[in-house]
Design an enzyme around this catalytic site. Structure first.
Site, PDB file in Angstrom:
ATOM      1  N   ASP A   8      20.445-106.568  19.458  1.00 54.16           N
ATOM      2  CA  ASP A   8      20.125-105.298  18.812  1.00 54.16           C
ATOM      3  C   ASP A   8      21.344-104.380  18.740  1.00 54.16           C
ATOM      4  OD1 ASP A   8      17.558-106.142  18.460  1.00 54.16           O
ATOM      5  OD2 ASP A   8      16.645-104.804  19.930  1.00 54.16           O
TER       6      ASP A   8
ATOM      7  N   ASP B 277      21.489-100.255  23.858  1.00 56.02           N
ATOM      8  CA  ASP B 277      20.068-100.537  23.684  1.00 56.02           C
ATOM      9  C   ASP B 277      19.462-100.897  25.028  1.00 56.02           C
ATOM     10  OD1 ASP B 277      17.705-101.127  21.874  1.00 56.02           O
ATOM     11  OD2 ASP B 277      17.913-103.058  22.873  1.00 56.02           O
TER      12      ASP B 277
ATOM     13  N   GLU C 201      15.897-102.530  26.838  1.00 59.97           N
ATOM     14  CA  GLU C 201      14.549-103.094  26.814  1.00 59.97           C
ATOM     15  C   GLU C 201      13.878-102.644  28.101  1.00 59.97           C
ATOM     16  OE1 GLU C 201      13.389-104.492  24.182  1.00 59.97           O
ATOM     17  OE2 GLU C 201      15.305-104.693  23.145  1.00 59.97           O
TER      18      GLU C 201
ATOM     19  N   HIS D 157      14.944-107.581  19.546  1.00 62.70           N
ATOM     20  CA  HIS D 157      14.289-107.199  20.802  1.00 62.70           C
ATOM     21  C   HIS D 157      14.907-107.905  21.996  1.00 62.70           C
ATOM     22  CE1 HIS D 157      11.362-104.409  19.320  1.00 62.70           C
ATOM     23  NE2 HIS D 157      10.900-105.278  18.458  1.00 62.70           N
TER      24      HIS D 157
END
Length: 206
Positions: free
Chosen positions: A151, A9, A11, A146
């Protein structure tokens, strides 16, 4: 099917995979159902964050002062993923960032197979399909959504639950996109993409 996978993941500073940058990444390598490697780091984006990104992620400019350089972070991630099956929730987003960052840093991309748990969610379940919503549907506790590491763990647990309910093999290298928004600007050459729409629970009219 799930014996050699990397769940990951990102961000980011925004939605545009060409011009925006990754500010946090996390990945777990799973071999024969067991997590063998984990990686999590903040990444220097070379720019200030917008208040909206800080609001969504909880990441501030101060937190990124001593973050890892982008080139090192992606070299480590590339070594972890190897030739494994890549898994992400809303994989179209993360795969685009992976592709464009590797292109910019190393002049190459990747050819790994992938599975998108969001595509599976839209095919099997009614709206909403955010990772938090899907984890809740399967009774999975997801703390701190988030943030990349949380995540990733949630996505791995979701994939296992989905696979146990019905094998996910048919979703290999398939990316569904909401027809009203059109297909992603970039997808892997080996991807099969198709338009879809959200399903909603029917409500009785009183």
């Amino acid at each position: 099917m799930l014996s050699n996978i990397t769940v990951f993941d990102f961000e980011t500073t925004g939605l545009d995979p060409v011009n925006e940058r990754v500010i946090e990444m996390a990945a777990i390598r799973v071999v024969n159902g067991e997590i063998t490697t984990g990686f999590h780091t903040l990444v220097k984006p070379g720019r200030e964050l917008t208040p909206k990104i800080t609001e969504i992620t909880g990441i501030t400019d101060e937190m990124l002062t001593d973050a890892m350089d982008e080139s090192l972070a992606f070299r480590i991630f590339r070594n972890i993923m190897g030739d494994s099956l890549l898994v992400a929730h809303n994989a179209a987003f993360d795969l685009q960032f992976l592709h464009h960052t590797l292109q910019r840093l190393a002049g190459k991309s990747f050819s790994n197979p992938f599975i998108d748990t969001l595509t599976i969610s839209r095919e099997r379940h009614t709206y909403p399909h955010k990772l938090t919503d899907m984890c809740a549907k399967y009774g999975i506790v997801l703390d701190g959504a988030h943030r990349a590491l949380n995540d990733v763990i949630g996505c791995w647990e979701l994939l296992k639950a989905m696979h146990a309910a019905e094998p996910v093999d048919v979703f290999l290298n398939r990316l569904g996109y909401l027809s009203k928004y059109g297909p992603p600007d970039w997808v892997p050459e080996h991807a099969t993409i198709f338009g879809t729409q959200n399903k909603y629970e029917t409500r009785e009219v009183v």
